[in-house]
Design a protein around this motif. Structure first.
Motif, PDB file in Angstrom:
ATOM      1  N   ALA A  60      -1.471  -1.891   5.690  1.00  0.00           N
ATOM      2  CA  ALA A  60      -0.627  -0.921   6.482  1.00  0.00           C
ATOM      3  C   ALA A  60       0.185  -0.376   5.797  1.00  0.00           C
ATOM      4  O   ALA A  60       0.898  -1.044   4.947  1.00  0.00           O
ATOM      5  N   LYS A  61       0.257   1.063   5.985  1.00  0.00           N
ATOM      6  CA  LYS A  61       1.462   1.939   5.314  1.00  0.00           C
ATOM      7  C   LYS A  61       2.533   2.381   6.234  1.00  0.00           C
ATOM      8  O   LYS A  61       3.661   3.018   5.814  1.00  0.00           O
ATOM      9  N   VAL A  62       2.302   2.449   7.507  1.00  0.00           N
ATOM     10  CA  VAL A  62       3.182   2.648   8.701  1.00  0.00           C
ATOM     11  C   VAL A  62       3.302   1.511   9.429  1.00  0.00           C
ATOM     12  O   VAL A  62       1.891   1.319  10.176  1.00  0.00           O
ATOM     13  N   LEU A  63       4.322   0.826   9.920  1.00  0.00           N
ATOM     14  CA  LEU A  63       4.500   0.065  10.981  1.00  0.00           C
ATOM     15  C   LEU A  63       5.023   0.311  12.018  1.00  0.00           C
ATOM     16  O   LEU A  63       6.137   0.916  12.075  1.00  0.00           O
ATOM     17  N   ALA A 119       8.770  -5.180   3.673  1.00  0.00           N
ATOM     18  CA  ALA A 119       8.211  -4.028   3.757  1.00  0.00           C
ATOM     19  C   ALA A 119       8.240  -3.069   2.570  1.00  0.00           C
ATOM     20  O   ALA A 119       7.476  -2.091   2.121  1.00  0.00           O
ATOM     21  N   GLY A 120       9.283  -3.127   1.867  1.00  0.00           N
ATOM     22  CA  GLY A 120       9.721  -2.471   0.619  1.00  0.00           C
ATOM     23  C   GLY A 120       9.975  -0.886   1.060  1.00  0.00           C
ATOM     24  O   GLY A 120      10.342  -0.489   1.940  1.00  0.00           O
ATOM     25  N   LYS A 121       8.584  -0.061   0.432  1.00  0.00           N
ATOM     26  CA  LYS A 121       8.879   1.297   1.154  1.00  0.00           C
ATOM     27  C   LYS A 121       7.958   1.674   2.096  1.00  0.00           C
ATOM     28  O   LYS A 121       7.611   2.787   2.235  1.00  0.00           O
ATOM     29  N   VAL A 122       7.238   0.661   2.940  1.00  0.00           N
ATOM     30  CA  VAL A 122       6.294   0.834   4.005  1.00  0.00           C
ATOM     31  C   VAL A 122       7.370   0.867   5.181  1.00  0.00           C
ATOM     32  O   VAL A 122       8.254  -0.163   5.491  1.00  0.00           O
ATOM     33  N   ALA A 169       0.864  -1.088  -0.081  1.00  0.00           N
ATOM     34  CA  ALA A 169       0.099  -0.008  -0.011  1.00  0.00           C
ATOM     35  C   ALA A 169       0.771   1.219  -0.018  1.00  0.00           C
ATOM     36  O   ALA A 169       1.975   1.301   0.812  1.00  0.00           O
ATOM     37  N   LYS A 170       0.481   2.224  -0.869  1.00  0.00           N
ATOM     38  CA  LYS A 170       1.150   3.445  -0.831  1.00  0.00           C
ATOM     39  C   LYS A 170       0.479   4.435  -0.254  1.00  0.00           C
ATOM     40  O   LYS A 170      -0.698   4.499  -0.201  1.00  0.00           O
ATOM     41  N   MET A 171       1.350   5.455   0.451  1.00  0.00           N
ATOM     42  CA  MET A 171       0.614   6.725   1.072  1.00  0.00           C
ATOM     43  C   MET A 171       0.185   7.634   0.038  1.00  0.00           C
ATOM     44  O   MET A 171       0.716   7.795  -0.963  1.00  0.00           O
ATOM     45  N   THR A 172      -0.940   8.118   0.606  1.00  0.00           N
ATOM     46  CA  THR A 172      -1.572   9.180  -0.434  1.00  0.00           C
ATOM     47  C   THR A 172      -0.988  10.464   0.242  1.00  0.00           C
ATOM     48  O   THR A 172       0.045  10.585   0.992  1.00  0.00           O
ATOM     49  N   THR A 173      -1.226  11.702  -0.783  1.00  0.00           N
ATOM     50  CA  THR A 173      -0.582  12.824  -0.314  1.00  0.00           C
ATOM     51  C   THR A 173      -0.742  13.231   1.007  1.00  0.00           C
ATOM     52  O   THR A 173       0.279  13.712   1.828  1.00  0.00           O
ATOM     53  N   ALA A 174      -1.942  13.097   1.373  1.00  0.00           N
ATOM     54  CA  ALA A 174      -2.357  13.563   2.999  1.00  0.00           C
ATOM     55  C   ALA A 174      -1.707  12.794   3.944  1.00  0.00           C
ATOM     56  O   ALA A 174      -0.997  13.358   4.977  1.00  0.00           O
ATOM     57  N   GLU A 175      -1.744  11.278   3.743  1.00  0.00           N
ATOM     58  CA  GLU A 175      -1.019  10.518   4.523  1.00  0.00           C
ATOM     59  C   GLU A 175       0.495  10.784   4.445  1.00  0.00           C
ATOM     60  O   GLU A 175       1.214  10.625   5.698  1.00  0.00           O
ATOM     61  N   ALA A 199      -8.465   5.014   5.583  1.00  0.00           N
ATOM     62  CA  ALA A 199      -8.370   5.492   4.108  1.00  0.00           C
ATOM     63  C   ALA A 199      -9.341   6.205   3.551  1.00  0.00           C
ATOM     64  O   ALA A 199      -9.336   7.079   2.877  1.00  0.00           O
ATOM     65  N   GLN A 200     -10.541   5.950   4.062  1.00  0.00           N
ATOM     66  CA  GLN A 200     -11.903   6.747   3.921  1.00  0.00           C
ATOM     67  C   GLN A 200     -11.646   8.204   4.216  1.00  0.00           C
ATOM     68  O   GLN A 200     -11.969   9.047   3.620  1.00  0.00           O
ATOM     69  N   GLU A 201     -10.947   8.433   5.307  1.00  0.00           N
ATOM     70  CA  GLU A 201     -10.926   9.791   5.882  1.00  0.00           C
ATOM     71  C   GLU A 201      -9.546  10.317   5.273  1.00  0.00           C
ATOM     72  O   GLU A 201      -9.417  11.619   5.570  1.00  0.00           O
ATOM     73  N   ASP A 202      -8.739   9.548   4.798  1.00  0.00           N
ATOM     74  CA  ASP A 202      -7.537  10.002   4.042  1.00  0.00           C
ATOM     75  C   ASP A 202      -6.729  10.807   5.203  1.00  0.00           C
ATOM     76  O   ASP A 202      -5.921  11.685   5.101  1.00  0.00           O
ATOM     77  N   LEU A 203      -6.565   9.799   6.132  1.00  0.00           N
ATOM     78  CA  LEU A 203      -5.759  10.022   7.499  1.00  0.00           C
ATOM     79  C   LEU A 203      -4.556   9.139   7.704  1.00  0.00           C
ATOM     80  O   LEU A 203      -5.077   7.916   7.490  1.00  0.00           O
ATOM     81  N   LEU A 204      -3.761   9.576   8.000  1.00  0.00           N
ATOM     82  CA  LEU A 204      -2.377   8.720   8.646  1.00  0.00           C
ATOM     83  C   LEU A 204      -2.838   7.506   9.581  1.00  0.00           C
ATOM     84  O   LEU A 204      -3.295   7.929  10.697  1.00  0.00           O
ATOM     85  N   LEU A 205      -2.643   6.523   9.484  1.00  0.00           N
ATOM     86  CA  LEU A 205      -2.706   5.408  10.307  1.00  0.00           C
ATOM     87  C   LEU A 205      -1.410   4.608  10.650  1.00  0.00           C
ATOM     88  O   LEU A 205      -0.965   3.954   9.492  1.00  0.00           O
ATOM     89  N   VAL A 206      -0.808   4.360  11.825  1.00  0.00           N
ATOM     90  CA  VAL A 206       0.335   3.496  12.175  1.00  0.00           C
ATOM     91  C   VAL A 206      -0.328   2.389  12.560  1.00  0.00           C
ATOM     92  O   VAL A 206      -1.022   2.155  13.565  1.00  0.00           O
TER      93      VAL A 206
END
Length: 301
Positions: free
Chosen positions: A203-206, A224-227, A2-8, A160-167
């Motif tokens: 998950a986008k940040v662990l 994890a690659g780029k995560v 999963a790739k982070m959006t601009t907002a994330e 994701a629906q709120e376009d907000l970062l989640l760890v």
């Protein structure tokens, strides 16, 4: 992955320091913090949420102000630290979604719980830069994880629906009847496979337990690659954690989200003592941690 959006991504940048590495102070604990403030269960029961809020406010003011981010709970600490002007304007805020403690299934598995009424929209309303969800995982027991994976997927979809970062954080645990020796030997694999489960859920940040070996850290980074992933302290002593962070950073970690290893022997029901210890002992430990992180984040840059 999963790739982070601009907002994330913007939220992620804010939880990182100027060197681009995560340096967050975790103090979203409740039951664990009560046990540190008082040894006797009867005395622990007398520690109110407001009293915990006092301690979390002091950690935020005197320690987290020297870091890039603080992780707090929405029961004792938020919105208080914002409304009272305790939170430094340059310190990002992660808000924990998980309730204190866990339920136990008939088979003896840990069932994670969510704090009532706390989702992505509420985190945004409380001024959060993002949220943090913790679940328990035993990758060798798929039946143990169904409830907790469902919670994980639910929270990831909500943010994701709120376009907000989640760890996303997970912890492993020793099963009833399992020897400590057997459990300890499994930890690197359990952390690696728990990482895989979290990534498969989106998950986008662990935020991960130290997996035990340099090789396990390297395999997690490759998986994890780029995560990005940050290592948690799990309450180990400061010297031990410094060594773990050095190994993790050398093998691809993106920083730390650390709590008890920094402040567990600094908090007190006597706030004058607490503030002095936080300003001296805890901040000194933080500086040592930042130096280790800086060595590797600057090399990566």
């Amino acid at each position: 992955m999963a790739k982070m959006t601009t907002a994330e991504l913007r939220g992620y940048q804010q939880i990182c320091g100027q060197d681009g590495a995560i340096m967050a102070i975790a103090c979203d604990q409740r039951g664990g913090m009560r046990s540190l403030l008082a040894a006797d269960p009867a005395e622990q029961a007398k520690i109110t949420n407001d009293m915990l809020g006092d301690t979390k406010s002091d950690i935020t003011r005197y320690l987290a102000s020297q870091a890039s981010c603080v992780l707090l709970d929405p029961l004792c600490a938020v919105p208080r630290v914002v409304d009272e002007g305790v939170l430094n304007r340059d310190t990002a805020l992660l808000i924990g979604l998980d309730a204190s403690g866990f339920d136990v299934s008939p088979a003896g598995y840990r069932l994670s719980r969510l704090a009532p009424g706390i989702g992505a929209r509420r985190v945004r309303e409380l001024g959060g830069t993002g949220g943090k969800i913790m679940v328990y995982l035993r990758a060798d027991r798929p039946e143990a994880n169904e409830h907790n994976v469902a919670i994980l997927r639910q929270c990831i979809a909500d943010f994701a629906q709120e376009d907000l970062l989640l760890v996303v954080e997970f912890l492993t645990y020793q099963l009833e009847g399992e020897s400590l020796e057997d459990y300890t030997a499994k930890i690197p694999w359990l952390v690696e496979e728990g990482t895989r489960i979290s990534l498969e859920c989106g998950a986008k940040v662990l935020k991960l337990p130290y997996p035990g070996t340099p090789e396990a850290c390297a395999r997690i980074s490759s998986m994890a690659g780029k995560v990005p992933w940050a290592v948690l302290s799990a309450g180990v002593n400061h010297a031990t954690f410094l060594g773990q962070v050095e190994i993790a950073m050398r093998n691809g970690a993106s920083g730390v989200i650390a709590g008890r290893s920094l402040w567990k022997d600094c908090i007190s029901l006597d706030r004058d003592i607490q503030r002095e210890r936080l300003k001296t002992i805890a901040v000194s430990r933080l500086r040592e941690l930042q130096a280790v992180i800086g060595n590797y984040s600057q090399k990566a840059a």
